[in-house]
Design a protein around this motif. Structure first.
Motif, short mmCIF file in Angstrom:
data_model
loop_
_atom_site.label_atom_id
_atom_site.label_comp_id
_atom_site.label_asym_id
_atom_site.label_seq_id
_atom_site.Cartn_x
_atom_site.Cartn_y
_atom_site.Cartn_z
N ALA A 113 0.83 -1.21 0.00
CA ALA A 113 0.00 0.00 0.00
C ALA A 113 0.87 1.26 0.00
N GLY A 114 1.94 1.23 0.78
CA GLY A 114 2.84 2.38 0.80
C GLY A 114 3.59 2.55 -0.50
N GLY A 115 3.88 1.44 -1.16
CA GLY A 115 4.62 1.48 -2.41
C GLY A 115 3.82 2.04 -3.57
N LYS A 116 2.53 2.20 -3.40
CA LYS A 116 1.71 2.74 -4.49
C LYS A 116 1.87 4.25 -4.63
N ALA A 117 2.47 4.89 -3.64
CA ALA A 117 2.72 6.32 -3.75
C ALA A 117 3.80 6.53 -4.82
N PRO A 118 3.78 7.65 -5.50
CA PRO A 118 4.71 7.85 -6.61
C PRO A 118 6.14 8.12 -6.15
N GLY A 119 7.08 7.55 -6.90
CA GLY A 119 8.50 7.86 -6.79
C GLY A 119 9.14 7.55 -5.45
N VAL A 120 9.94 8.50 -4.99
CA VAL A 120 10.71 8.34 -3.76
C VAL A 120 9.79 8.20 -2.56
N LEU A 121 8.67 8.86 -2.59
CA LEU A 121 7.72 8.78 -1.48
C LEU A 121 7.21 7.35 -1.29
N GLY A 122 6.97 6.65 -2.38
CA GLY A 122 6.51 5.26 -2.29
C GLY A 122 7.55 4.36 -1.66
N ARG A 123 8.81 4.55 -2.04
CA ARG A 123 9.88 3.75 -1.43
C ARG A 123 10.04 4.08 0.05
N ALA A 124 9.91 5.37 0.38
CA ALA A 124 10.05 5.78 1.77
C ALA A 124 8.91 5.26 2.64
N LEU A 125 7.72 5.20 2.08
CA LEU A 125 6.57 4.73 2.86
C LEU A 125 6.55 3.21 3.00
N SER A 126 7.13 2.48 2.05
CA SER A 126 7.09 1.02 2.14
C SER A 126 8.27 0.45 2.91
N LYS A 127 9.35 1.21 3.07
CA LYS A 127 10.55 0.69 3.72
C LYS A 127 10.32 0.24 5.17
N PRO A 128 9.62 0.99 6.02
CA PRO A 128 9.42 0.51 7.40
C PRO A 128 8.69 -0.82 7.46
N PHE A 129 7.77 -1.04 6.55
CA PHE A 129 7.04 -2.30 6.56
C PHE A 129 7.92 -3.45 6.10
N ARG A 130 8.77 -3.20 5.10
CA ARG A 130 9.68 -4.25 4.63
C ARG A 130 10.68 -4.63 5.71
#
Length: 80
Positions: free
Chosen positions: A41-58
């Motif tokens: 769900a966090g990775g669906k955000a565009p660009g760098v923001l998507g990576r930043a939002l999905s990293k804590p979950f990973r």
């Protein structure tokens, strides 16, 4: 607050994996599945923001996997 929750889940899974290794796999997979959904769900955000939002979950999913496997591995090294 999320960090405290992940640490608590990791501790509970490690203890569960040490005491009952076979029964610890289902909660571990369920937790990792939930964290994977958050990562997607966090990775669906565009660009760098998507990576930043999905990293804590990973990273949390990897920590949960490591704590469960460490508990099972420690149980395997027990002399009795």
């Amino acid at each position: 607050m999320m960090i405290v929750g992940i640490v608590a889940v990791c501790v509970v899974l490690a203890v569960l994996a040490f005491l009952v290794p076979r029964l610890s796999r289902h909660p571990q997979r369920g937790t990792q599945r939930t964290l994977g959904a958050g990562s997607r769900a966090g990775g669906k955000a565009p660009g760098v923001l998507g990576r930043a939002l999905s990293k804590p979950f990973r990273s949390s999913s990897k920590a949960v996997g490591r704590s469960g496997s460490a508990g099972r591995r420690a149980r395997g090294h027990m002399p009795f």
